[in-house]
Motif scaffolding. Structure first.
Motif, mmCIF file in Angstrom:
data_model
loop_
_atom_site.group_PDB
_atom_site.id
_atom_site.type_symbol
_atom_site.label_atom_id
_atom_site.label_comp_id
_atom_site.label_asym_id
_atom_site.label_seq_id
_atom_site.Cartn_x
_atom_site.Cartn_y
_atom_site.Cartn_z
ATOM 1 N N LEU A 448 0.836 -1.203 0.000
ATOM 2 C CA LEU A 448 0.000 0.000 0.000
ATOM 3 C C LEU A 448 0.868 1.250 0.000
ATOM 4 C CD1 LEU A 448 -3.070 -0.370 2.420
ATOM 5 C CD2 LEU A 448 -3.092 -0.035 -0.045
ATOM 6 N N ASP A 449 1.912 1.220 0.816
ATOM 7 C CA ASP A 449 2.844 2.345 0.897
ATOM 8 C C ASP A 449 3.531 2.574 -0.445
ATOM 9 O OD1 ASP A 449 5.765 3.350 1.355
ATOM 10 O OD2 ASP A 449 4.709 3.976 3.159
ATOM 11 N N ASP A 450 4.002 1.509 -1.065
ATOM 12 C CA ASP A 450 4.701 1.646 -2.342
ATOM 13 C C ASP A 450 3.800 2.231 -3.422
ATOM 14 O OD1 ASP A 450 6.985 0.675 -1.234
ATOM 15 O OD2 ASP A 450 7.022 -1.213 -2.324
ATOM 16 N N LEU A 451 2.543 1.798 -3.444
ATOM 17 C CA LEU A 451 1.604 2.322 -4.435
ATOM 18 C C LEU A 451 1.327 3.809 -4.214
ATOM 19 C CD1 LEU A 451 -0.953 -0.630 -4.555
ATOM 20 C CD2 LEU A 451 0.530 0.094 -6.423
ATOM 21 N N ALA A 452 1.210 4.193 -2.947
ATOM 22 C CA ALA A 452 0.833 5.575 -2.634
ATOM 23 C C ALA A 452 1.994 6.551 -2.705
ATOM 24 C CB ALA A 452 0.195 5.623 -1.243
ATOM 25 N N THR A 453 3.211 6.080 -2.450
ATOM 26 C CA THR A 453 4.349 7.002 -2.354
ATOM 27 C C THR A 453 5.181 7.073 -3.620
ATOM 28 O OG1 THR A 453 5.786 5.254 -1.426
ATOM 29 C CG2 THR A 453 4.542 6.611 0.133
ATOM 30 N N TYR A 454 4.844 6.295 -4.618
ATOM 31 C CA TYR A 454 5.674 6.210 -5.830
ATOM 32 C C TYR A 454 5.905 7.588 -6.457
ATOM 33 C CZ TYR A 454 7.172 4.961 -10.548
ATOM 34 O OH TYR A 454 7.854 4.866 -11.740
ATOM 35 N N GLU A 455 4.850 8.346 -6.687
ATOM 36 C CA GLU A 455 4.990 9.643 -7.345
ATOM 37 C C GLU A 455 5.727 10.636 -6.456
ATOM 38 O OE1 GLU A 455 4.415 10.139 -10.410
ATOM 39 O OE2 GLU A 455 3.421 8.215 -10.797
ATOM 40 N N ILE A 456 5.449 10.605 -5.154
ATOM 41 C CA ILE A 456 6.122 11.512 -4.217
ATOM 42 C C ILE A 456 7.621 11.246 -4.213
ATOM 43 C CG2 ILE A 456 6.370 12.127 -1.772
ATOM 44 C CD1 ILE A 456 3.404 11.591 -1.423
ATOM 45 N N GLU A 457 7.981 9.967 -4.190
ATOM 46 C CA GLU A 457 9.404 9.610 -4.169
ATOM 47 C C GLU A 457 10.093 9.984 -5.482
ATOM 48 O OE1 GLU A 457 9.067 5.512 -3.090
ATOM 49 O OE2 GLU A 457 9.235 5.935 -0.941
ATOM 50 N N LYS A 458 9.365 9.868 -6.596
ATOM 51 C CA LYS A 458 9.934 10.289 -7.878
ATOM 52 C C LYS A 458 10.220 11.790 -7.871
ATOM 53 C CE LYS A 458 8.679 9.088 -11.924
ATOM 54 N NZ LYS A 458 7.865 8.792 -13.139
ATOM 55 N N GLU A 459 9.313 12.575 -7.283
ATOM 56 C CA GLU A 459 9.514 14.021 -7.194
ATOM 57 C C GLU A 459 10.788 14.354 -6.433
ATOM 58 O OE1 GLU A 459 6.195 16.039 -5.523
ATOM 59 O OE2 GLU A 459 4.743 15.188 -6.927
ATOM 60 N N ARG A 460 11.085 13.528 -5.426
ATOM 61 C CA ARG A 460 12.274 13.775 -4.615
ATOM 62 C C ARG A 460 13.522 13.160 -5.242
ATOM 63 N NH1 ARG A 460 10.205 11.063 0.482
ATOM 64 N NH2 ARG A 460 12.430 10.653 0.738
ATOM 65 N N GLY A 461 13.381 12.545 -6.394
ATOM 66 C CA GLY A 461 14.530 11.955 -7.064
ATOM 67 C C GLY A 461 14.878 10.572 -6.579
ATOM 68 N N GLN A 462 13.981 9.940 -5.824
ATOM 69 C CA GLN A 462 14.243 8.596 -5.306
ATOM 70 C C GLN A 462 13.710 7.581 -6.315
ATOM 71 O OE1 GLN A 462 13.453 8.024 -1.171
ATOM 72 N NE2 GLN A 462 13.165 5.815 -1.363
ATOM 73 N N LEU A 463 14.602 6.943 -7.022
ATOM 74 C CA LEU A 463 14.209 6.049 -8.105
ATOM 75 C C LEU A 463 14.174 4.584 -7.695
ATOM 76 C CD1 LEU A 463 16.228 7.683 -11.020
ATOM 77 C CD2 LEU A 463 13.856 8.089 -10.353
ATOM 78 N N VAL A 464 14.897 4.233 -6.632
ATOM 79 C CA VAL A 464 14.948 2.826 -6.208
ATOM 80 C C VAL A 464 13.739 2.552 -5.311
ATOM 81 C CG1 VAL A 464 16.346 1.028 -5.156
ATOM 82 C CG2 VAL A 464 17.456 2.936 -6.327
ATOM 83 N N THR A 465 12.631 2.236 -5.953
ATOM 84 C CA THR A 465 11.387 1.956 -5.244
ATOM 85 C C THR A 465 10.924 0.548 -5.580
ATOM 86 O OG1 THR A 465 10.020 2.778 -7.062
ATOM 87 C CG2 THR A 465 10.741 4.397 -5.403
ATOM 88 N N GLY A 466 9.934 0.078 -4.839
ATOM 89 C CA GLY A 466 9.422 -1.257 -5.101
ATOM 90 C C GLY A 466 8.854 -1.397 -6.500
ATOM 91 N N ILE A 467 8.123 -0.394 -6.943
ATOM 92 C CA ILE A 467 7.525 -0.448 -8.279
ATOM 93 C C ILE A 467 8.612 -0.471 -9.358
ATOM 94 C CG2 ILE A 467 6.187 0.917 -9.941
ATOM 95 C CD1 ILE A 467 4.281 1.631 -7.696
ATOM 96 N N GLU A 468 9.635 0.371 -9.188
ATOM 97 C CA GLU A 468 10.720 0.409 -10.173
ATOM 98 C C GLU A 468 11.488 -0.917 -10.200
ATOM 99 O OE1 GLU A 468 11.540 2.526 -12.430
ATOM 100 O OE2 GLU A 468 10.285 4.240 -11.929
#
Length: 553
Positions: A448-468
């Protein structure tokens, strides 16, 4: 919010990313509170009188089974069932042992069967999904005429949320009920239609109990068949609990203000009130007051650590901090960068206070498990930070193993037991072994966290996410990943439902803590929004309703 970098004058000109988190919505609003002892005392006396009346209603021997089940359902939805836990359990055990033949009795319509099924499963009784077989035709489809029974469809929809793996009939029932409710006649009476609209967004089983109680009190007030005693009881009880929770929130807010996070940790989110919301969602009942205070403080410091790793520290600094936490010695402070020293000191002091308080009860062993959970959390934060800073994409399975820890729910659940007098060493040990129930809750929260925070983390330049990580490894699109994650979330709920069945060797009050954490996550991240990082849309209305605005009586 656009990510930016800036020179930190306190750290020898090191250029750091600045997450630019939004400030607290609440300021010092909860630092002071007025407790009206006279109003509280009057409400308590009225509640005690009504409590005796409701207890008579519950235990009356001549009440029809359906009336009893409706009464239990109403009491639970109104948020007053904790007053009658023993009476409800005794009644349900007797009713379940009747071994009612739902398939043979024409009196058991869809609404009744689904209501019984849901309530029994909510309490851990393993009632068979075959009770719904009589509502299907020879081809296995649900009868078309059931579409003309909106009350039964809503009851069926809510019942299907308690399904476990392999229950195909409930999968079909969910699809049938959902499609039918979405196409329901808009001219239906407004009270019922409100229930349908709400349920399609937030099913009852997955909802935070206090949020759902507030919603249902408003719905029940419009019901022409309402019981006035139950309604007044629920309103008084809601406001009385709100007064208690506001006192607790005031206590932790004062502690937080003394810690002075705005000046000591300006890079971090100030989400003390949201942390208290999480603690209240874990257990709202009066007897867990101390637990909520301890849990809120633990969550708040954990959040500061998270932001230190996620949005501020360098690899070298984060390694030093991880080593310091692992060693857990005051002498480690001298090795830390200046900006980390207040945080490390606050952590040691808080857990020392916990140990002193619990030692008086012979329960200081709990602090050991809480410390170990925090150490594990920091180690996993450190791994995650290295992936992010170095731009390394681990295999998804490796990412997920680590991310199940950084979602914090193991740490949260262990911390929730600290202030719970009934928690034994065996309960802490059970959690430390990561049982299936806990793993399911961790998986649910992480995805749930990964789905909701994906765009926010991209804005901050954080590319190593669960979705990625998933997209790169399996060469699929983002919508495909989102679909797979939602399937995994559904599977996690089925695991939690399965683990909640009786008989179980697991401590039921701990199981309740785990599933309540999942429900709080659903509330805070509803609609694919990160309500913790950006609480304006999702969490603000809940916090106002729970801690600021009493119900009019």
């Amino acid at each position: 919010m656009e990510p930016k970098t800036g020179v930190d004058s306190r750290n020898n000109g090191i250029v750091r990313p600045e997450a630019n988190f939004s400030p607290s919505l609440w300021g010092d609003q909860f630092v002071t509170c007025v407790f009206n002892a006279e109003v509280a005392g009057k409400s308590s006396k009225e509640i005690e009188v009504m409590k005796a009346e409701v207890k008579r209603m519950l235990t009356s021997p001549g009440t029809k089974v359906l009336d009893t089940m409706n009464l239990i359902d109403t009491i639970e939805r109104l948020g007053i069932s904790y007053h009658f836990e023993n009476e409800i359990e005794e009644k349900l055990e007797k009713l379940f042992n009747l071994n009612t033949k739902y398939e043979d009795n024409e009196c058991h319509d869809l609404y009744t069967v689904a209501l019984h099924f849901r309530i029994f499963r909510q309490h851990g009784y393993r009632i068979s999904c075959d009770v719904f077989s009589k509502f299907r035709d020879g081809s296995g489809n649900f009868y078309e005429f059931l579409k003309d029974d909106p009350k039964g469809l809503l009851s069926l929809y809510e019942a299907t949320q308690l399904r476990v793996h392999g229950e195909c009939i409930l999968e079909d029932a969910l699809a049938f009920a959902t499609a039918s409710l979405k196409s329901i006649d808009p001219i239906l009476e407004s009270c019922f239609r409100k229930q349908v609209i709400h349920a399609l967004v937030q099913p009852l089983h997955m909802g935070d109990s206090r949020i759902e109680a507030r919603h249902f009190i408003n719905i029940y007030e419009e019901d022409v068949l309402k019981n006035e005693t139950l309604l007044k009881f629920a309103k008084l009880n809601y406001n009385l609990l709100q007064m208690l929770h506001k006192r607790e929130l005031c206590e932790v807010s004062r502690w937080w203000k003394e810690l002075d996070p705005a000046s000591k940790f300006p890079y971090a989110k100030n989400r003390l009130v949201e942390c208290f919301f999480w603690a209240m969602g874990t257990y709202y009942e009066p007897q867990y007051s101390r637990g909520r205070v301890m849990l809120t403080k633990s969550l708040a410091l954990g959040s500061l650590i998270d932001d230190t790793y996620d949005a501020y520290g360098t690899l070298e600094e984060l390694d030093i901090f991880a080593t310091a936490i692992d060693r857990w010695e005051v002498g480690e402070i001298d090795r830390l960068p200046d900006y980390m020293k207040p945080l490390y000191r606050a952590i040691l002091e808080l857990y020392e206070q916990f140990e002193e308080e619990l030692a008086n009860e012979g329960r200081s062993y709990g602090v050991y498990y809480a410390r170990e959970a925090l150490k594990e959390l920091v180690r996993s934060y450190n791994i995650e930070a290295k992936w992010f800073i170095k731009g390394e994409f681990p295999p998804f399975a490796e990412y997920l193993d680590n991310a199940l820890i950084t979602v914090t729910y193991h740490f949260d659940c262990v911390s929730a037991l600290l202030g719970t007098t009934s928690a034994t060493k065996e309960h802490f040990e059970w959690l430390s072994n990561k049982p299936k129930m806990l793993i399911a809750s961790l998986t649910h929260a992480r995805l749930l966290d990964d789905l909701a925070t994906y765009e926010i983390e991209k804005e901050r330049g954080q590319l190593v996410t669960g979705i990625e990580c998933y997209m790169k490894e399996y060469r699929v699109t983002k919508p495909e990943v989102e679909s797979r994650f939602r399937q995994m979330i559904t599977s996690a709920w089925k695991d939690m439902n399965e683990e909640f069945f009786k008989p179980s060797p697991h401590p039921r009050f701990v199981l309740h803590r785990i599933i309540n954490l999942a429900r709080t996550m659903e509330a805070a991240f509803q609609g694919n929004h990160d309500g913790y990082t950006r609480p304006e849309k999702v969490m603000k209305p809940h916090i106002l309703a729970l801690f600021v605005e009493p119900i009019q009586i």
